[in-house]
Write a protein that holds these residues in place. Structure first.
Motif, PDB file in Angstrom:
ATOM      1  N   PRO A 123      36.651 -55.492  -7.550  1.00  0.00           N
ATOM      2  CA  PRO A 123      36.236 -56.577  -6.685  1.00  0.00           C
ATOM      3  C   PRO A 123      34.770 -56.846  -6.947  1.00  0.00           C
ATOM      4  CG  PRO A 123      36.299 -54.524  -5.484  1.00  0.00           C
ATOM      5  CD  PRO A 123      36.755 -54.225  -6.881  1.00  0.00           C
ATOM      6  N   PRO A 135      30.968 -56.912  -6.095  1.00  0.00           N
ATOM      7  CA  PRO A 135      30.337 -55.839  -5.334  1.00  0.00           C
ATOM      8  C   PRO A 135      30.283 -56.085  -3.838  1.00  0.00           C
ATOM      9  CG  PRO A 135      28.788 -56.965  -6.802  1.00  0.00           C
ATOM     10  CD  PRO A 135      30.157 -57.398  -7.185  1.00  0.00           C
ATOM     11  N   VAL A 192      31.871 -54.575   5.165  1.00  0.00           N
ATOM     12  CA  VAL A 192      30.600 -54.063   5.647  1.00  0.00           C
ATOM     13  C   VAL A 192      30.003 -53.150   4.594  1.00  0.00           C
ATOM     14  CG1 VAL A 192      29.468 -52.989   7.607  1.00  0.00           C
ATOM     15  CG2 VAL A 192      31.735 -54.006   7.878  1.00  0.00           C
ATOM     16  N   VAL A 193      29.032 -53.644   3.902  1.00  0.00           N
ATOM     17  CA  VAL A 193      28.357 -52.777   2.951  1.00  0.00           C
ATOM     18  C   VAL A 193      26.863 -53.000   3.043  1.00  0.00           C
ATOM     19  CG1 VAL A 193      30.169 -52.555   1.233  1.00  0.00           C
ATOM     20  CG2 VAL A 193      28.678 -54.530   1.171  1.00  0.00           C
ATOM     21  N   ASP A 211      41.612 -58.153  -1.318  1.00  0.00           N
ATOM     22  CA  ASP A 211      40.276 -57.626  -1.163  1.00  0.00           C
ATOM     23  C   ASP A 211      39.490 -58.371  -0.100  1.00  0.00           C
ATOM     24  OD1 ASP A 211      40.692 -55.609  -2.833  1.00  0.00           O
ATOM     25  OD2 ASP A 211      39.794 -56.537  -4.588  1.00  0.00           O
ATOM     26  N   HIS A 236      40.407 -58.716   2.727  1.00  0.00           N
ATOM     27  CA  HIS A 236      40.598 -57.959   3.959  1.00  0.00           C
ATOM     28  C   HIS A 236      40.231 -56.498   3.793  1.00  0.00           C
ATOM     29  CE1 HIS A 236      42.613 -61.450   5.455  1.00  0.00           C
ATOM     30  NE2 HIS A 236      43.462 -61.415   4.464  1.00  0.00           N
ATOM     31  N   MET A 237      39.615 -56.183   2.659  1.00  0.00           N
ATOM     32  CA  MET A 237      39.296 -54.787   2.422  1.00  0.00           C
ATOM     33  C   MET A 237      38.305 -54.277   3.466  1.00  0.00           C
ATOM     34  SD  MET A 237      37.753 -53.153  -1.044  1.00  0.00           S
ATOM     35  CE  MET A 237      36.002 -53.328  -0.763  1.00  0.00           C
ATOM     36  N   ARG A 238      38.604 -53.142   4.034  1.00  0.00           N
ATOM     37  CA  ARG A 238      37.677 -52.542   4.992  1.00  0.00           C
ATOM     38  C   ARG A 238      37.350 -51.134   4.518  1.00  0.00           C
ATOM     39  NH1 ARG A 238      37.225 -49.330   9.507  1.00  0.00           N
ATOM     40  NH2 ARG A 238      39.391 -48.660   9.522  1.00  0.00           N
ATOM     41  N   MET A 239      36.060 -50.902   4.246  1.00  0.00           N
ATOM     42  CA  MET A 239      35.650 -49.573   3.805  1.00  0.00           C
ATOM     43  C   MET A 239      35.266 -48.754   5.032  1.00  0.00           C
ATOM     44  SD  MET A 239      33.419 -50.719   0.504  1.00  0.00           S
ATOM     45  CE  MET A 239      32.750 -49.087   0.170  1.00  0.00           C
ATOM     46  N   VAL A 240      35.817 -47.573   5.140  1.00  0.00           N
ATOM     47  CA  VAL A 240      35.497 -46.757   6.310  1.00  0.00           C
ATOM     48  C   VAL A 240      34.048 -46.265   6.242  1.00  0.00           C
ATOM     49  CG1 VAL A 240      37.897 -46.052   6.665  1.00  0.00           C
ATOM     50  CG2 VAL A 240      36.355 -44.561   5.403  1.00  0.00           C
ATOM     51  N   TYR A 241      33.519 -46.154   5.013  1.00  0.00           N
ATOM     52  CA  TYR A 241      32.094 -45.884   4.873  1.00  0.00           C
ATOM     53  C   TYR A 241      31.542 -46.908   3.901  1.00  0.00           C
ATOM     54  CZ  TYR A 241      27.606 -43.695   4.466  1.00  0.00           C
ATOM     55  OH  TYR A 241      26.251 -43.485   4.505  1.00  0.00           O
ATOM     56  N   GLY A 242      30.659 -47.785   4.374  1.00  0.00           N
ATOM     57  CA  GLY A 242      30.291 -48.938   3.560  1.00  0.00           C
ATOM     58  C   GLY A 242      28.860 -48.990   3.085  1.00  0.00           C
ATOM     59  N   ASP A 243      28.101 -47.934   3.243  1.00  0.00           N
ATOM     60  CA  ASP A 243      26.692 -47.980   2.847  1.00  0.00           C
ATOM     61  C   ASP A 243      26.526 -47.424   1.439  1.00  0.00           C
ATOM     62  OD1 ASP A 243      23.949 -47.789   2.546  1.00  0.00           O
ATOM     63  OD2 ASP A 243      23.619 -47.234   4.646  1.00  0.00           O
ATOM     64  N   SER A 244      26.176 -48.305   0.499  1.00  0.00           N
ATOM     65  CA  SER A 244      26.080 -47.867  -0.880  1.00  0.00           C
ATOM     66  C   SER A 244      24.665 -47.398  -1.243  1.00  0.00           C
ATOM     67  CB  SER A 244      26.534 -48.969  -1.836  1.00  0.00           C
ATOM     68  OG  SER A 244      27.213 -48.407  -2.940  1.00  0.00           O
ATOM     69  N   LYS A 283      31.073 -49.281  -8.793  1.00  0.00           N
ATOM     70  CA  LYS A 283      30.070 -50.172  -8.238  1.00  0.00           C
ATOM     71  C   LYS A 283      29.435 -49.633  -6.961  1.00  0.00           C
ATOM     72  CE  LYS A 283      31.769 -54.485 -10.164  1.00  0.00           C
ATOM     73  NZ  LYS A 283      30.805 -54.385 -11.266  1.00  0.00           N
ATOM     74  N   PHE A 284      30.128 -48.728  -6.312  1.00  0.00           N
ATOM     75  CA  PHE A 284      29.633 -48.244  -5.027  1.00  0.00           C
ATOM     76  C   PHE A 284      29.100 -46.809  -5.143  1.00  0.00           C
ATOM     77  CE2 PHE A 284      32.309 -51.800  -4.070  1.00  0.00           C
ATOM     78  CZ  PHE A 284      31.710 -52.402  -2.974  1.00  0.00           C
ATOM     79  N   LEU A 285      28.488 -46.366  -4.066  1.00  0.00           N
ATOM     80  CA  LEU A 285      27.840 -45.056  -4.030  1.00  0.00           C
ATOM     81  C   LEU A 285      28.762 -43.927  -4.508  1.00  0.00           C
ATOM     82  CD1 LEU A 285      25.123 -43.748  -2.956  1.00  0.00           C
ATOM     83  CD2 LEU A 285      26.438 -43.172  -0.922  1.00  0.00           C
ATOM     84  N   ILE A 307      32.497 -44.100  -2.699  1.00  0.00           N
ATOM     85  CA  ILE A 307      32.870 -44.357  -1.310  1.00  0.00           C
ATOM     86  C   ILE A 307      33.947 -45.441  -1.230  1.00  0.00           C
ATOM     87  CG2 ILE A 307      30.666 -43.647  -0.316  1.00  0.00           C
ATOM     88  CD1 ILE A 307      29.942 -46.676  -0.155  1.00  0.00           C
ATOM     89  N   GLY A 335      45.695 -56.140   4.511  1.00  0.00           N
ATOM     90  CA  GLY A 335      44.637 -55.731   3.600  1.00  0.00           C
ATOM     91  C   GLY A 335      44.561 -54.219   3.468  1.00  0.00           C
ATOM     92  N   ASP A 336      43.510 -53.793   2.805  1.00  0.00           N
ATOM     93  CA  ASP A 336      43.369 -52.373   2.518  1.00  0.00           C
ATOM     94  C   ASP A 336      42.308 -51.711   3.386  1.00  0.00           C
ATOM     95  OD1 ASP A 336      45.226 -52.424   0.560  1.00  0.00           O
ATOM     96  OD2 ASP A 336      43.834 -52.262  -1.117  1.00  0.00           O
ATOM     97  N   VAL A 396      39.898 -48.770   2.947  1.00  0.00           N
ATOM     98  CA  VAL A 396      39.429 -48.072   1.760  1.00  0.00           C
ATOM     99  C   VAL A 396      38.609 -46.849   2.164  1.00  0.00           C
ATOM    100  CG1 VAL A 396      38.016 -48.312  -0.316  1.00  0.00           C
ATOM    101  CG2 VAL A 396      39.405 -50.226   0.488  1.00  0.00           C
ATOM    102  N   THR A 434      31.280 -45.249   8.847  1.00  0.00           N
ATOM    103  CA  THR A 434      30.358 -46.258   9.341  1.00  0.00           C
ATOM    104  C   THR A 434      30.546 -46.436  10.847  1.00  0.00           C
ATOM    105  OG1 THR A 434      30.245 -47.408   7.233  1.00  0.00           O
ATOM    106  CG2 THR A 434      29.789 -48.723   9.187  1.00  0.00           C
TER     107      THR A 434
END
Ligand SMILES: [Zn+2]
Ligand SMILES: [Zn+2]
Lengths: 360, 353
Positions: free
Chosen positions: A224, A226, A232-233, A331, A333-341, B198-200, B218, B254-255, B257, B324
């Protein structure tokens, strides 16, 4: 059934044989099919126990071995799902049955055409054929011949239309697939139109290496971009890798096989508008081997070559194209449970009072 | 094939698990480090489904990483108090090997070169010659904050923020350490790469055959790549999605992640396991590029993984994962350590075709 082995079975006999949803193999009788399924598809690889269905195996794996069954073993790449409950011939979806029958018919005529080409014998039903017509089971030779005639008419129509396929008809799969393959590069190649991040991805958008059977509901696909809308990133590090230097010169992001089949596979033969008869089309498809041919046949070949769940290169192009489309939609709707890169979870935890370092 | 078994260690840490690691010379011995400020030493009782807590080594600060040293009686820890410590596991004696300016995130030991390397949020690596503990360590400046560290027989891979990945050559580091003036030695990375993800980065693990490494991020994704800097080798690298769940349609689909927190290669078969915030562990065949197994869901996030030296056991550290929005993160009493005894060919890949 199964009373004679000499000569070539006729198409009704072939169509009447029980066959396995998972691997498309056919069997003399239902009992053999069921024991095949238990041994090949529903066998616990941990303790050897043979279950009756994939669902039964899943429960067994879970309860006895604390393991999740995520796919049916030894199945064709697109038949590994656990969502369909199969027992013998029960539970096979109608469209798959149709597809199977179509494949049998196509292969039958391909083989016949090749035999006739080799021996010079006329087709059965004509004087001097391979014996009298068999009793009617599903479809008479006349009906099949009519279908063949329909084929020819459709092909002629296609030619007349300048190669545009009308509605999906009995045109061999290879043709549709080739058309798909021909379209894929156009939809993926424009590098200029991509976001810089995407364009600079170290992996081509349809990842060549995306080999794993995706988890249920997750389609493998392109990276995807970035920062996703709705994701939420943190600020994304503005560092991009250099352009990949591998791949074709005109389509730098295309894996080598992306232009249609492996080298020598013949899959890139272009749209077969020049073929004039069904026989030519089907035998042409058969000749094309790895690059063309029926989709199911390809999967079967791949399975036979021990590629297991890996889709063959020819099938991958189309699959990736589909996956990419689907992936893009998902993507969103992608939700990252931890989004801080930028900042790791450990750094955030380190700030919590309870983890404060006691004075020395 | 003998059925595999899985059991839970009876006296687990009280808080978040930062690392689990098996001993290099003892199949049954493992260490677990925790944010509860302790390192736990367990021994699996042969033939039973239990691991006994042999000892507990209290530190004054949460421990972010632990590794064994030259043998099963020596360990090194990375502390939130900025110190790298050596623990004599027989006597319990702790000595400070090195002090960083910021918390120490990772430690890794190279048995081939008797070297301990620590990575700190102060943007440095410290490289120690452990066969001469009094000798001067080398400090290597990093362009980013390190988050994951792993060593193969000849390389050490450091994954940092901003997708920076540095690979150092261990023999070169060893040579610099034994030079007349290690402190002034100029160390340059053997290779500098951009992360394939691309991510941490969450985890790095090296292939036991010294050919390459895997990284995870992540963003529910794992990448596999090879050290060799040829077009062919680099063309082999790939990445794939994993540790994701489909959200219910009612929640918009959706996913979801999850971070991939842990990676570990099987020492014999070269396959690898990944552990994620989704509470699952999956086994992958890096060569054949396929998922081999996915284990039953664990009750919490999978924080750490380790195969025993012969590949017989897989230790799985499970605890609440920081997500988060968790300002009031509290994970006390939720940590568990599972030991899975693998069937003989459970982790055996099919190889490339
Ligand atoms: Zn089958
Ligand atoms: Zn079983």
């Amino acid at each position: 059934m199964g009373k004679k082995k000499r000569g070539h079975p006729d198409v009704e006999e072939l169509l009447a044989r029980p066959w396995c949803y998972y691997c498309e193999r056919d069997f003399e009788d239902l009992k053999l099919l069921i024991s095949h399924q238990k041994a090949k598809h529903f066998k616990c690889d941990r303790c050897g126990k043979r279950l009756n269905t994939a669902g039964g195996l899943s429960v067994h794996m879970n309860q006895v071995h604390k393991e999740a069954l995520d796919k049916v073993e030894n199945a064709l790449a697109n038949r590994q799902g656990l969502d369909i409950e199969i027992f013998g011939m029960e539970g096979v979806p109608d469209d798959i049955v149709q597809q199977h029958n179509q494949r049998i018919i196509t292969n039958f005529y391909t083989a016949q055409a090749e035999r006739h080409a080799a021996t010079g014998n006329p087709p059965p039903g004509h004087a001097g054929g391979q014996g009298p017509a068999k009793k009617i089971k599903m479809e008479t030779p006349e009906e099949l011949k009519k279908r063949l005639a329909d084929h020819r008419a459709k092909v002629a129509q296609i030619k007349a239309n300048g190669g545009t396929l009308p509605v999906p008809v009995v045109v061999p799969k290879s043709q549709q697939q080739q058309q798909q393959q021909a379209q894929v590069p156009a939809s993926v190649s424009p590098v200029a139109g991509q976001s810089p991040a995407q364009g600079a991805s170290p992996f081509p958008p349809p990842q060549p290496g995306f080999p794993y059977p995706p988890p249920v509901g997750v389609m493998p696909g392109a990276f995807p971009p970035p920062v996703q809308p709705g994701v939420v990133v943190g600020a994304y590090p503005p560092v991009f890798p250099p352009r990949p230097t591998t791949g074709g010169t005109t389509l730098p992001h295309m894996p080598p096989y992306y232009n249609g089949g492996p080298p020598g596979g013949g899959g890139a033969g272009g749209y077969p508008g020049a073929a004039s008869t069904v026989d030519e089309l089907v035998s042409g498809a058969a000749r094309q081997g790895g690059g063309g041919g029926d989709e199911i046949d390809q999967l079967i070949r791949a399975a036979e070559q021990g590629q297991g769940s890996k889709p063959p290169p020819g099938a991958r192009a189309g699959e990736d194209a589909g996956a990419e489309k689907k992936g893009k939609g998902k993507d969103k709707h992608m939700r990252m449970v931890y989004g801080d890169s930028e900042v790791s979870p450990e750094e955030k935890m380190a700030l919590l009072p309870r983890y404060a370092v006691a004075a020395a | 094939m003998a059925p595999s078994t899985q059991f839970e260690v009876s006296q687990p840490p009280n808080d978040v698990i930062s690392a689990v690691v098996f001993a290099p010379d003892n199949t049954n011995r493992l260490l677990v480090s925790s944010w509860d400020r302790n390192v736990y030493l367990y021994e699996i009782a042969e033939g039973t489904e239990d691991a006994t807590l042999l000892n507990k080594f209290e530190h004054r600060a949460p421990i972010l990483d632990v590794c064994f040293g030259a043998n099963g009686n020596e360990a090194y820890t990375a502390g939130l108090d900025c110190s790298v410590k050596r623990i004599d596991l027989s006597s319990g004696e702790q000595t400070v090997l090195s002090t960083h300016e910021k918390p120490v995130r990772c430690v890794v030991y190279s048995p081939q070169h008797s070297m301990l390397i620590s990575a700190s949020w102060d943007h440095t690596l410290h490289v120690h010659n452990t066969s001469a503990p009094a000798s001067t360590p080398i400090t290597i400046s990093l362009p980013g904050k390190p988050h994951a560290l792993a060593a193969s027989p000849s390389k050490v891979v450091v994954a940092m923020t901003a997708r920076l990945v540095h690979i150092y050559d261990l023999p070169a580091l060893a040579a610099a350490l034994s030079s007349a003036d290690p402190a002034s030695a100029t160390i340059t990375p053997w290779q500098q790469r951009e992360s394939s993800l691309k991510f941490l980065t969450r985890a790095v693990a090296c292939m036991p055959n010294d050919a390459g490494y895997a990284t995870s991020s992540i963003e529910g994704r794992v990448a596999v790549e090879w050290f060799e800097d040829t077009a062919e080798s680099q063309a082999r690298k790939y990445a794939f999605k994993c540790h994701r769940q489909t959200a219910p349609e009612e929640e918009g689909g959706g996913d979801v992640v999850y971070p991939v927190n842990a990676l570990t290669f099987h020492p014999v078969y070269g396959t690898f396991a990944s552990g994620g915030g989704d509470g699952t562990v999956a086994l992958w065949d890096a060569e054949a590029k396929r998922r081999m197994r996915q284990y039953q869901k664990f009750p919490d996030s999978v924080a750490a993984l380790s195969f025993s030296n012969n590949g017989k056991y897989l230790a799985i550290g499970v605890c609440r994962g920081f997500e988060t929005g968790m300002e009031n993160f509290d994970s006390e009493g939720r940590a568990k350590v599972f030991i899975r005894e693998l069937g003989e060919t459970e982790a055996k890949g099919k190889g490339p075709k």
